[in-house]
Motif scaffolding. Structure first.
Motif, short mmCIF file in Angstrom:
data_model
loop_
_atom_site.label_atom_id
_atom_site.label_comp_id
_atom_site.label_asym_id
_atom_site.label_seq_id
_atom_site.Cartn_x
_atom_site.Cartn_y
_atom_site.Cartn_z
N THR A 170 -14.69 -4.62 6.06
CA THR A 170 -14.86 -3.45 5.19
C THR A 170 -13.71 -3.31 4.21
O THR A 170 -13.91 -3.08 3.02
CB THR A 170 -14.93 -2.16 6.03
N VAL A 171 -12.50 -3.46 4.73
CA VAL A 171 -11.34 -3.29 3.87
C VAL A 171 -11.34 -4.34 2.77
O VAL A 171 -11.11 -4.04 1.60
CB VAL A 171 -10.04 -3.39 4.70
N ASP A 227 -13.93 -3.37 -10.29
CA ASP A 227 -14.16 -2.14 -11.02
C ASP A 227 -13.07 -1.89 -12.04
O ASP A 227 -13.32 -1.62 -13.21
CB ASP A 227 -14.23 -1.02 -9.99
N SER A 228 -11.80 -1.99 -11.61
CA SER A 228 -10.71 -1.73 -12.54
C SER A 228 -10.67 -2.75 -13.65
O SER A 228 -10.43 -2.42 -14.80
CB SER A 228 -9.37 -1.75 -11.81
N PHE A 288 0.81 -1.21 0.00
CA PHE A 288 0.00 0.00 0.00
C PHE A 288 0.84 1.26 0.00
O PHE A 288 0.39 2.32 -0.44
CB PHE A 288 -0.93 -0.02 1.23
N HIS A 329 -5.12 -12.86 3.14
CA HIS A 329 -5.13 -12.58 4.57
C HIS A 329 -6.50 -12.84 5.16
O HIS A 329 -6.64 -13.46 6.22
CB HIS A 329 -4.72 -11.12 4.79
N SER A 365 -13.86 -6.14 1.48
CA SER A 365 -14.91 -5.97 0.47
C SER A 365 -14.68 -4.74 -0.37
O SER A 365 -14.91 -4.73 -1.58
CB SER A 365 -16.29 -5.94 1.11
N GLY A 366 -14.18 -3.70 0.28
CA GLY A 366 -13.85 -2.50 -0.48
C GLY A 366 -12.80 -2.75 -1.53
O GLY A 366 -12.92 -2.33 -2.69
N LEU A 409 -14.08 -4.63 -4.50
CA LEU A 409 -14.83 -3.77 -5.40
C LEU A 409 -13.92 -2.90 -6.24
O LEU A 409 -14.15 -2.69 -7.43
CB LEU A 409 -15.81 -2.90 -4.61
N TYR A 410 -12.84 -2.39 -5.64
CA TYR A 410 -11.86 -1.62 -6.40
C TYR A 410 -11.37 -2.45 -7.58
O TYR A 410 -11.26 -2.01 -8.70
CB TYR A 410 -10.63 -1.33 -5.54
N GLY A 443 -13.72 -3.92 10.74
CA GLY A 443 -12.76 -3.18 9.93
C GLY A 443 -12.18 -4.04 8.83
O GLY A 443 -12.09 -3.64 7.67
N GLY A 444 -11.81 -5.26 9.20
CA GLY A 444 -11.23 -6.16 8.22
C GLY A 444 -12.20 -6.47 7.10
O GLY A 444 -11.83 -6.52 5.92
N PHE A 481 -2.21 -5.63 -3.78
CA PHE A 481 -2.75 -5.27 -2.47
C PHE A 481 -4.05 -6.01 -2.23
O PHE A 481 -4.27 -6.61 -1.16
CB PHE A 481 -2.97 -3.75 -2.42
#
Lengths: 270, 180
Positions: B162-163, B173-174, B99, B140, B165-166, B169-170, B159-160, B133
């Motif tokens: 969210t990260v 999307d790409s 990252f 992980h 799944s986010g 999606l990134y 938190g884990g 990433f």
């Protein structure tokens, strides 16, 4: 909440690249924050914390650097901010009416602080006053040519922008003929880009397709200038420009006219 | 030993992604033009076979850098890993290390420009780093979930989730839209 926001990204991006760019940035910051929450240990020197702090620090440093760079480039004491004029390209004929080139515009930007433009450089151009949404947009363009206006002592760089969706379309809609176009505030970030040293080759062949010729013009200009000063070994420059349609060939004639105006003493076989 | 291992991984990752072309060409300037010409002619300029390439211009050099990078990632994640807990720990750390160069930004910046990275190349580097990433994050997540059940009440697990799944999606999307 993060999930909901991110699920919008896929659909939004097709319709608006700009919103996607901002969302990408905002959500990445959110991701960093969530990563901080996620890492279990609170020791300062734990590897995960160190790396996360590095990432955050790097983001802050790069944003500050970019801010400083834009500030330096665009702000000078007596002339705050660069000024841009968006002009239509007109093909002037000797007889009959002039033809308006329908898919490209020129953007002339007056610079408060000139750098020495070289071929192969591009800048990120932002015109906050263009439309309601354009304050947040910034796009890269190659510097097509540059000139110095003796009357006012101003330095200008020119970009050729092809009409497409979004920002370029807005530019096209706002374009007016020369001297009638209003001045807009412009923010330039740059210049980035590496120059290829072509002056030491006897024959230089340049290829361009469509709007890409905007990136090749400065190479031609630079080699011809160097030849005039006796610094170039180039004997022949061949520019192969592939264009889609007849309408775009009008842009070609304006380019040719521009080149022949500057270098009238050369034998330009076009 | 542990911290230095991660430091070595991090440093080599950064170097591979950004500075190798810059430094190698500078070295070749010193060794004389013949080496540089051979390097440029056979490695740096020629694009790879079009079936491998897809729609982008990838040169042999790009392919080399990609292979080295992927090899480094796989080694860092997988070599001598004893159990799933270790895998979970390593892949999480490698995701975070990856990252760091991502946080330089999706746009061109002074650092990349001073290393003479072209705009198209920089965008692709950013996309590759982002992909790794996401991949490491998924490894992980999978390792963590296989070890113990998710507990929604704990902030860490939320938190884990969210990260991960986010980042999925990134990536989707790409890949779907394939132009940046």
């Amino acid at each position: 909440m993060g999930l909901l926001l991110l699920s919008l990204v896929t659909t939004l991006r097709r319709y608006s690249y700009e919103i996607y760019v901002w969302l990408h940035w905002i959500l990445t910051s959110g991701l960093l924050a969530t990563l901080f929450i996620h890492t279990t240990t609170k020791r300062t020197l734990a590897p995960s914390t160190v790396y996360l702090v590095t990432a955050v620090g790097l983001q802050i440093v790069m944003s500050a650097l970019r801010f400083a760079q834009v500030g330096y480039r665009n702000i000078k004491s007596r002339r705050i901010f660069s000024r841009a004029r968006v002009q239509t390209i007109t093909f002037k004929r000797d007889s009959g009416s002039d033809i308006l080139v329908s898919d490209a515009v020129h953007v002339h930007v007056r610079l408060p602080r000139l750098w020495q433009p070289r071929a192969g450089q591009y800048v990120y151009l932002s015109l906050p006053g263009l439309t309601y949404a354009s304050f947040a947009q910034s796009h890269p363009f190659y510097v097509a040519w540059w000139y110095h206006d003796e009357e006012n002592g101003n330095d200008y760089v020119v970009f050729i922008v092809q009409r497409r969706n979004g920002f370029a379309n807005d530019l096209f809609l706002q374009a007016r003929p020369c001297n009638q176009s209003p001045e807009l505030t412009a923010l330039i970030e740059g210049p980035y880009g590496k120059e290829l040293k072509l002056e030491s080759y006897r024959t230089v062949i340049l290829f361009a397709t469509g709007i890409g010729v905007a990136g090749q013009i400065p190479y031609v200009t630079q080699i011809l200038e160097a030849y005039q000063n006796g610094e170039a070994e180039t004997q022949r420059i061949a520019l192969f420009w592939e264009i889609d349609s007849e309408g775009k060939s009008l842009g070609f004639f304006t380019v040719r006219k521009h080149l022949s105006l500057i270098f009238s003493s050369f034998r330009l076989g076009i | 030993m542990d911290i230095t291992l991660w430091y070595a991984i991090a440093l080599s990752g950064l170097i591979a992604c950004y500075i190798v072309p810059f430094i190698s060409l500078k070295i070749f300037q010193k060794t004389g033009p013949r080496v540089k010409h051979q390097f440029l002619k056979h490695v740096y300029y020629p694009p790879i076979h079009r079936y491998l390439r897809g729609s982008e211009q990838t040169t042999r050099f790009d392919l080399l850098v990609i292979i080295i990078f992927l090899g480094g990632v796989v080694l860092g994640t997988g070599i001598k890993v004893q159990d799933v807990n270790e895998l979970r720990r390593r892949s999480g750390l490698i995701a975070v290390i990856t990252f760091i160069p991502l946080s330089l930004g999706a746009r061109m910046n002074l650092l990349a420009d001073s290393c003479e990275v072209r705009l198209g190349t920089y965008r692709r580097i950013h996309r590759w780093l982002g992909g790794i990433f996401v991949a490491e994050g998924l490894v992980h997540t999978a390792a963590a979930v296989s070890l113990q059940k998710l507990d929604i009440s704990k902030l860490r697990d939320v938190g884990g989730l969210t990260v991960s799944s986010g980042s999925i999606l990134y990536e989707v999307d790409s890949c779907l839209l394939n132009d940046f």
